[in-house]
Design a protein around this motif. Sequence first.
Motif, PDB file in Angstrom:
ATOM      1  N   ALA A  96      -3.520   4.229  -0.598  1.00 44.79           N
ATOM      2  CA  ALA A  96      -3.020   4.707   0.688  1.00 44.79           C
ATOM      3  C   ALA A  96      -1.576   4.281   0.907  1.00 44.79           C
ATOM      4  CB  ALA A  96      -3.908   4.199   1.823  1.00 44.79           C
ATOM      5  N   ARG A  97      -1.253   3.039   0.523  1.00 40.71           N
ATOM      6  CA  ARG A  97       0.125   2.572   0.681  1.00 40.71           C
ATOM      7  C   ARG A  97       1.087   3.359  -0.215  1.00 40.71           C
ATOM      8  NH1 ARG A  97      -2.301  -2.469   2.084  1.00 40.71           N
ATOM      9  NH2 ARG A  97      -2.923  -2.899  -0.058  1.00 40.71           N
ATOM     10  N   LYS A  98       0.620   3.747  -1.395  1.00 35.45           N
ATOM     11  CA  LYS A  98       1.461   4.582  -2.261  1.00 35.45           C
ATOM     12  C   LYS A  98       1.709   5.950  -1.630  1.00 35.45           C
ATOM     13  CE  LYS A  98       0.055   2.434  -6.638  1.00 35.45           C
ATOM     14  NZ  LYS A  98      -0.627   2.661  -7.940  1.00 35.45           N
ATOM     15  N   LEU A  99       0.686   6.499  -0.986  1.00 37.55           N
ATOM     16  CA  LEU A  99       0.849   7.790  -0.325  1.00 37.55           C
ATOM     17  C   LEU A  99       1.854   7.698   0.819  1.00 37.55           C
ATOM     18  CD1 LEU A  99      -2.868   9.010  -0.112  1.00 37.55           C
ATOM     19  CD2 LEU A  99      -1.155   9.579  -1.832  1.00 37.55           C
ATOM     20  N   GLN A 100       1.874   6.562   1.497  1.00 35.34           N
ATOM     21  CA  GLN A 100       2.814   6.392   2.608  1.00 35.34           C
ATOM     22  C   GLN A 100       4.246   6.254   2.119  1.00 35.34           C
ATOM     23  OE1 GLN A 100       0.721   3.040   4.399  1.00 35.34           O
ATOM     24  NE2 GLN A 100       0.129   4.343   6.139  1.00 35.34           N
TER      25      GLN A 100
END
Length: 530
Positions: free
Chosen positions: A282-286
């Motif tokens: 999720a942090r990579k997507l952000q």
Amino acid sequence: MKKASMAASLLIPLCLCLLLLRGSSAVSDQRETGRRDSCDRIDRRIRALEPTRRVDSEAGHTELYDDRDGQLPCAGVAAARITIQRNGLLLPSYSNSPRLAYIVQGRGSVGVVIPGCPETYQETSSQEQEDDERRRHGRRGGEERRRSSEREEESEEEGEETSRRSFEQSIRDEHQRITTVRQGDVVAIPAGAPFWVHNDGDSPLVAISVHDVRNSANQLDQTSRRFRLAGGKARSEGRQRYGEGESSESETERGGEESYNILSGFDTELLAESMRVSPDIARKLQGRSDKRGNIVRVRRGGLRMLRPATERVTDEEMMRGVNAAAAAGNGIDEAVCLMKLRENVADPMKADLYTPNGGRITVLNSQKLPVLKLIKMSVNRGVMRRNAILAPHWNINAHAAVYATSGSARLQVVSSEGRRVFDGELRRGQMVVVPQSFAVAGRAGDEGFAWVSFQTSDGAMNAPVVGKSSALRGMPADVLANAFGVSREEARMVKFGRGQELAIFSPKSGAAARRRSPGHRDDGVLAAAA
């Protein structure tokens, strides 16, 4: 007492409604006032526009046409030029307003995702693996049913769930239709529809994009906003706000602020749970640590996409899309899901108007490309030979944003007061707005002239002043004689001087001969501009 209370209870909602209507009316009046101010300014002067701001990325850049003298605001459009380097990927995003993009050079792939439509391109594992998987799960379900008849219903549900998961695991990838684009193509992108672009050619892909910010699909203010679905920190492209007079300048000055994709605004844990992924993913997507910008370089190996042997929608694909839409029950008309989004206007064989010694014009409206009825825009593509004349005319029902794709021309634009508000050269890469009903004429330069005109109506029409099917040709000679104070014979010369020529006129043979260099071939001008 009860009557007074009842009257008060009825009066309060009425007052609220009046306040809301007044507020809505005030906003509408403010927009209309700003639009009138912009259009009042172009009554005095119009100039050729060039990009004034540039946003660099890892594999390309975006150039913005910031208009500070009212041309684009009056027309209700925003414009940008996008350059994608070889193997570059313009990251997915969507906008609050529809747009048309013209491919100036290069080739690539464009994916436009229509929300609610099924993914008609699907790649699965081998049929043999699927059959083995289903047989294995079928035996497992049969053993469980034989062990306990009391758990028969539960076993059936587990079998269905297992079958569903097996099918999902067999799908390697699926996505909506992908369109191949090349020089001369026009691509329609509806409001709110995410899209991405990949340059799979050998040269930079350059596109000019025009938004219709006053389109009814835009329920926000008169602003072109780009909502990024992917990508990390980037220098904001700014927001081109229209309808607020001089305040639009201060709004675009805030374009230096940093921006992130829309996923970065959500709580990481909530985003991870909603997607059933780990918080790390999720942090990579952000993308808060991603500094590549809006155009990134594709990793080695290129993009792997599903595409048919032909760009045409086959009967099998259409039935698969129709069946999937019906099964999903999403209320989306299958005609919208399969609607064609691209059309080429550079092909000489598609010209609607042609003068052998003058040039050609290709018209692309909603009759030829039905999706334009949703976009509420249309396109004209024109190519003129050297020194050819663009016949005096006016746009009946639309503004036009004219972008020069090659060569140059001297254009003149005249307002309702008979004032020449523009008299100058329009060169490659420049843009000028011709407002509705303003008269325009021009002459191509020594290198010829090619342009694309974005118009704010899906059925834009223009009215020529002279030539075949023109305003003056449709009037009796005596009316012209008395109107202009000329003889009847002179009136006939005005009416029929251009014979059967329409829209683009051939230059005087003498002028053409004086300016023609030895060995020059006009055919090359048209071919190069195509």
